[in-house]
Write an enzyme that holds these catalytic residues in place. Structure first.
Site, PDB file in Angstrom:
ATOM      1  N   ARG A 142      -8.244 -10.231 -12.302  1.00 30.46           N
ATOM      2  CA  ARG A 142      -6.986  -9.840 -12.996  1.00 30.46           C
ATOM      3  C   ARG A 142      -6.407 -11.765 -12.154  1.00 30.46           C
ATOM      4  O   ARG A 142      -5.275 -12.244 -12.930  1.00 30.46           O
ATOM      5  CB  ARG A 142      -6.092  -9.283 -13.292  1.00 30.46           C
ATOM      6  CG  ARG A 142      -5.987  -8.028 -13.979  1.00 30.46           C
ATOM      7  CD  ARG A 142      -4.732  -7.290 -14.002  1.00 30.46           C
ATOM      8  NE  ARG A 142      -5.047  -6.470 -12.893  1.00 30.46           N
ATOM      9  CZ  ARG A 142      -5.281  -5.581 -12.102  1.00 30.46           C
ATOM     10  NH1 ARG A 142      -5.318  -4.549 -13.353  1.00 30.46           N
ATOM     11  NH2 ARG A 142      -4.592  -4.947 -10.687  1.00 30.46           N
TER      12      ARG A 142
ATOM     13  N   GLU B 269      -8.641   2.357   1.918  1.00 32.80           N
ATOM     14  CA  GLU B 269      -8.253   3.722   1.964  1.00 32.80           C
ATOM     15  C   GLU B 269      -9.108   4.522   2.626  1.00 32.80           C
ATOM     16  O   GLU B 269      -8.893   5.067   3.263  1.00 32.80           O
ATOM     17  CB  GLU B 269      -7.203   4.700   1.535  1.00 32.80           C
ATOM     18  CG  GLU B 269      -6.278   5.648   1.323  1.00 32.80           C
ATOM     19  CD  GLU B 269      -5.523   5.732   0.054  1.00 32.80           C
ATOM     20  OE1 GLU B 269      -5.069   6.949   0.247  1.00 32.80           O
ATOM     21  OE2 GLU B 269      -5.144   5.506  -0.437  1.00 32.80           O
TER      22      GLU B 269
END
Lengths: 178, 178
Positions: free
Chosen positions: B63, B100
């Site tokens: 994006r 993460e």
């Protein structure tokens, strides 16, 4: 060959054996390093399509986001993302199509096209036409009117044009490789 | 809150529980459906950065290719792709960073930045700052001068700004969520 096509071809880098042995990859990152030429490309596309009253452009992930969006901004019309499976967050329509090995899925948001919207599909490269053809099926599913397909580069020897002609005869590519 | 920030926030769709339970995803596809606002955003960014003599913009897949490229075209400067591992065809530099769960790798072409080039890094979203920070490391590796980071959206509560401030204090985001 037009002057613009010559300039584009001169700006594209050919990389041997990518993504696999025997493939001569057309690398547009060297074109993106020429801002004047990029602006010329966008201006040319805007000039080419301005009289067609297009309602929106669908750009195919991810290199189709580049000139697809800049053309949409130039024409002052909405830009719609066609993405690989699992990337779009909202309610989606999906279309599954065959690749050389296995299948792939392309998705669009369900509310991105309204019935009778005139739609142009853009990607950087026309190879076999599999992905662009699948996106055209999604446009049909939403009852959009497919105005045409646009590509920066066409690998004519892969015959993608024949595949896409079933869906629209308006197929424009700026640099053709035979 | 500026008028532009209000307009951007009004145009962004929030999608609950994407990509996983408890996450309120900021969906820019509804912003891309507003061409006037998209052009306003690009104009605002060009106005913001035009005095900084930026040599090139690096946009982060995928994006970040949207407004990153339209800003580069507006400023008439080269646009460089930062992509996920294995997507770029030519000789690359890579940087691995922690997520993460597990690690991710971002890549740029080795010839995309020259020493002392003034570089702006753009992405649509600042979350933890992991990817943008990794791209900044690639800029450093090529001896580029990092002018700053730009994002459409900043999730302030994830503290990405603190992470990136080690690399540049010039961090501009157009719509902040607290």
């Amino acid at each position: 060959m037009s002057q613009l096509e010559q300039q584009i071809k001169a700006a594209i880098r050919e990389v041997e054996d990518f993504p696999k042995k025997g493939v001569n990859f057309k690398d547009i990152t060297t074109l993106l390093a020429s801002p004047e030429l990029c602006n010329q490309v966008t201006d040319y596309l805007a000039e080419t399509y301005k009289s067609l009253d297009i309602d929106l452009i669908v750009g195919i992930e991810s290199r189709g986001f580049l000139f697809g969006f800049s053309l949409a901004q130039k024409l002052n019309i909405p830009f719609v993302l066609a993405r690989k499976k699992g990337k779009l967050p909202f309610q989606k329509i999906s279309y599954s199509y065959e690749l050389e090995y296995g299948t792939s899925i392309v998705e669009m948001h369900v509310d991105s096209i309204q019935p009778r919207n005139k739609v142009l599909i853009h990607d950087d490269l026309l190879a076999t036409g599999g992905t662009a053809g699948a996106v055209a099926e999604l446009v049909k599913l939403r009852e959009g009117v497919l105005v045409g397909f646009n590509f920066l580069i066409e690998l004519s020897f892969l015959n993608g044009r024949q595949t896409l002609e079933k869906q629209s005869n308006n197929i424009i590519s700026l640099a053709k490789y035979f």
